[in-house]
Design an enzyme around this catalytic site. Structure first.
Site, short mmCIF file in Angstrom:
data_model
loop_
_atom_site.label_atom_id
_atom_site.label_comp_id
_atom_site.label_asym_id
_atom_site.label_seq_id
_atom_site.Cartn_x
_atom_site.Cartn_y
_atom_site.Cartn_z
N LYS A 15 -5.79 -123.52 41.21
CA LYS A 15 -4.53 -124.23 40.94
C LYS A 15 -4.15 -125.01 42.18
O LYS A 15 -4.60 -124.67 43.28
CB LYS A 15 -3.43 -123.22 40.61
CG LYS A 15 -2.24 -123.80 39.88
CD LYS A 15 -2.48 -123.94 38.38
CE LYS A 15 -1.34 -124.68 37.70
NZ LYS A 15 -1.43 -124.62 36.24
N ASP A 36 -0.05 -130.29 35.18
CA ASP A 36 0.89 -129.16 35.02
C ASP A 36 2.27 -129.80 35.14
O ASP A 36 2.40 -131.02 34.92
CB ASP A 36 0.63 -128.09 36.10
CG ASP A 36 1.41 -126.78 35.84
OD1 ASP A 36 0.94 -125.97 35.04
OD2 ASP A 36 2.50 -126.58 36.43
P1 NDP Z 1 6.36 -131.00 32.24
O1 NDP Z 1 6.56 -131.48 33.62
O2 NDP Z 1 5.82 -131.92 31.22
O3 NDP Z 1 7.73 -130.40 31.66
C1 NDP Z 1 8.40 -129.36 32.30
C2 NDP Z 1 9.69 -129.08 31.55
O4 NDP Z 1 10.29 -127.89 32.07
C3 NDP Z 1 10.73 -130.18 31.72
O5 NDP Z 1 11.55 -130.22 30.60
C4 NDP Z 1 11.51 -129.72 32.95
O6 NDP Z 1 12.82 -130.21 32.99
C5 NDP Z 1 11.52 -128.21 32.74
N1 NDP Z 1 11.56 -127.54 34.04
C6 NDP Z 1 10.63 -127.59 35.02
N2 NDP Z 1 11.00 -126.87 36.08
C7 NDP Z 1 12.19 -126.38 35.77
C8 NDP Z 1 13.09 -125.55 36.46
N3 NDP Z 1 12.85 -125.11 37.71
N4 NDP Z 1 14.23 -125.19 35.81
C9 NDP Z 1 14.47 -125.62 34.55
N5 NDP Z 1 13.65 -126.41 33.85
C10 NDP Z 1 12.54 -126.79 34.45
O7 NDP Z 1 5.43 -129.69 32.40
P2 NDP Z 1 4.53 -128.98 31.31
O8 NDP Z 1 5.18 -129.06 29.97
O9 NDP Z 1 3.15 -129.45 31.48
O10 NDP Z 1 4.56 -127.47 31.83
C11 NDP Z 1 5.55 -126.51 31.39
C12 NDP Z 1 5.04 -125.09 31.64
O11 NDP Z 1 3.81 -124.90 30.90
C13 NDP Z 1 4.71 -124.74 33.09
O12 NDP Z 1 5.01 -123.37 33.29
C14 NDP Z 1 3.21 -124.93 33.16
O13 NDP Z 1 2.62 -124.16 34.20
C15 NDP Z 1 2.81 -124.41 31.80
N6 NDP Z 1 1.50 -124.85 31.32
C16 NDP Z 1 1.21 -126.19 31.19
C17 NDP Z 1 -0.03 -126.59 30.73
C18 NDP Z 1 -0.34 -128.01 30.44
O14 NDP Z 1 -1.40 -128.26 29.82
N7 NDP Z 1 0.47 -128.95 30.82
C19 NDP Z 1 -1.10 -125.59 30.45
C20 NDP Z 1 -0.66 -124.23 30.54
C21 NDP Z 1 0.59 -123.89 30.98
P3 NDP Z 1 13.17 -131.46 33.94
O15 NDP Z 1 12.53 -132.65 33.28
O16 NDP Z 1 14.64 -131.50 33.97
O17 NDP Z 1 12.56 -131.13 35.28
#
Ligand code: NDP
Length: 445
Positions: A126, A166
């Site tokens: 990662k 991510d």
């Molecule tokens: P994105 O950046 O596309 O979206 C993240 C979302 O979560 C946004 O809505 C963001 O809000 C919110 N968010 C992020 N950090 C915080 C925080 N500290 N507090 C509150 N809300 C938060 O990321 P992904 O959708 O790709 O990833 C989301 C999760 O899924 C993560 O845990 C990631 O590790 C996991 N994941 C992702 C994969 C992938 O293929 N993308 C694969 C496996 C797991 P805002 O826009 O306001 O920041």
């Protein structure tokens, strides 16, 4: 926790001070592994756990770039190459101001077991940066990505380490990173990154895969209780890549997703989230959920607060780590919760997991439930290696088979170890044994 594992855990925690999220991920896995070591004393003799907790390689580097006003900015870049027993290191890059070594290590550690569960030949790694892409122009994001890759390129490769996206890293960032890798190396090495655009080596279904996969896994859990997504009232946290695609898939299966969030607040949409509008606001305009609420009748926006205050029969946490605590879990249970599928990595605190398990709620941990993203990345690598492109239908079929397979393996492992329905135990043991066997076979490295 088993006494033999307790002392290994204490050493790991003492050697890695100040890395709270890494400690949490290690403890959670160790709590499941006592029974495995009764059956496999050879794992203890070969110090498999001690080796698993020490990354094979950790890279930390300076990322200098200039912003649009010409000012120099400095960020920190990370890549933790954790374990290559099963294949090249594989795992995403996170760009978020909260990123530090402890976050990258927790994610890399989880990734080892997740990747093993997919049944595909990929190791765990990662990376990321404390760079915040929010509010930055495309040109700034490009300059940052180019600087980041100017150091990272020497550590990665299709047979070495294959990053993906991510939080904060989507198609735009992967494009800039891939362009710079190609430019520096003078190689069109498609398999070095996944999550690429369709016309330049990407795979159909990769953008949807994590969210779709989470829902497919959760649907399999629901089936064990004779039910399905049809008619469920679902709450999703986040509104990024994973959340949007989980919402889309859950609604295709007949659920109503009544709420979702971003880091500023949440929306309640009793008629069910309008996925097309959500995509327009978040993916095209890069706007906020508040903008979604302003453009759709009947929707209320709550500034701040917790999306877990909304009643649900199925909860899909898809934002970030430790976003759902014991109090929120207890409230959800009181509101009639049946199942939780973790789209994010470690979104539920230890207390929350305990509440769900004690209440008999079906609980799919992230390392199993969200493995569809990395699994489809491995399918992208397969297509790159064979210079082929598969149809959406074929790729989605493969994703579904993989997610059903992960569900069944976790369930069978939980049964085998006398804890039917305990997907945490099933995922931890299922992933661990596969990696431990490979490490034993490959000798002391
Ligand atoms: P994105 O950046 O596309 O979206 C993240 C979302 O979560 C946004 O809505 C963001 O809000 C919110 N968010 C992020 N950090 C915080 C925080 N500290 N507090 C509150 N809300 C938060 O990321 P992904 O959708 O790709 O990833 C989301 C999760 O899924 C993560 O845990 C990631 O590790 C996991 N994941 C992702 C994969 C992938 O293929 N993308 C694969 C496996 C797991 P805002 O826009 O306001 O920041």
């Amino acid at each position: 926790m088993d006494a033999r594992l307790e002392s290994i855990k204490d050493t790991v925690l003492a050697r890695n001070p100040g890395e709270a999220e890494f400690h949490q991920a290690v403890v959670e896995v160790f709590e499941s592994l006592g029974p495995v070591h009764d059956r496999h004393p050879e794992f203890l003799e070969a110090a498999i756990l001690e080796r698993l907790c020490e990354p094979e390689r950790q890279i930390i580097f300076r990322v200098p770039w200039t912003d649009d006003s010409g000012r120099v900015q400095i960020n920190r870049g990370f890549r933790v190459e954790f374990n290559s027993a099963l294949g090249p290191y594989k795992g995403g890059l996170r760009f978020h101001p909260s990123v530090y070594l402890g976050i990258v290590k927790f994610l890399g550690f989880e990734q080892i077991f997740k990747n093993a569960l997919t049944g595909m030949p990929i190791g765990g790694g990662k990376g990321g940066s404390d760079f915040d892409p929010r509010g930055r122009s495309d040109a700034e994001v490009m300059r940052f990505c180019q600087s980041f890759m100017t150091e990272l390129y020497r550590h990665i490769g299709e047979y070495t380490d294959v990053p993906a996206g991510d939080i904060g890293v989507g198609g735009r960032e992967i494009g800039y990173l891939f362009g710079q890798y190609k430019r520096i190396t003078n190689r069109y090495e498609s398999g070095v990154l996944t999550g690429k655009g369709i016309s330049w080596g990407g795979s159909l279904v990769r953008p949807e895969a994590t969210g779709f996969g989470t829902v497919i896994f959760t649907q399999e859990m629901l089936k064990t209780r004779g039910t399905s997504f049809d008619g469920q009232r679902v709450v999703v946290s986040g509104s990024g890549n994973v959340a949007i695609n989980a919402i889309a898939k859950a609604q295709t299966l007949g659920a109503t997703v009544v709420a979702c969030s971003d880091s500023s607040g949440y929306v309640v949409d009793p008629a069910g989230i309008d996925v097309d509008l959500l995509r327009e606001v978040k993916e095209v305009e890069r706007g906020r959920l508040k903008d979604y609420a302003e453009r759709r009748a009947g929707v209320s926006y709550v500034d701040g607060g917790s999306v877990w205050d909304v009643d649900a029969t199925v909860a899909l946490p898809c934002a970030t780590q430790n976003e759902l605590d014991g109090g929120a879990a207890a409230r959800l249970v009181r509101s009639g919760l049946l199942a939780v599928g973790e789209g994010a990595n470690m979104p539920s605190t230890r207390d929350a997991v305990a509440v769900f398990q004690e209440a008999g709620v079906l609980f799919g941990p992230g390392k199993a439930a969200n493995a569809g993203g990395v699994a489809t990345s491995a399918l992208e690598m397969q297509q790159n290696a064979s210079r082929d492109s598969w149809s959406f239908e074929h790729t989605e079929e493969r994703l579904t088979e993989i997610m059903v397979g992960i569900h069944d393996r976790c369930a069978a492992t939980a049964d085998e170890y006398g804890e039917p329905g305990n997907y945490v135990l099933g995922a931890n043991i299922g992933g661990f044994v596969k990696v431990a066997d490979a490490m034993l076979a490959q000798g002391l490295i």
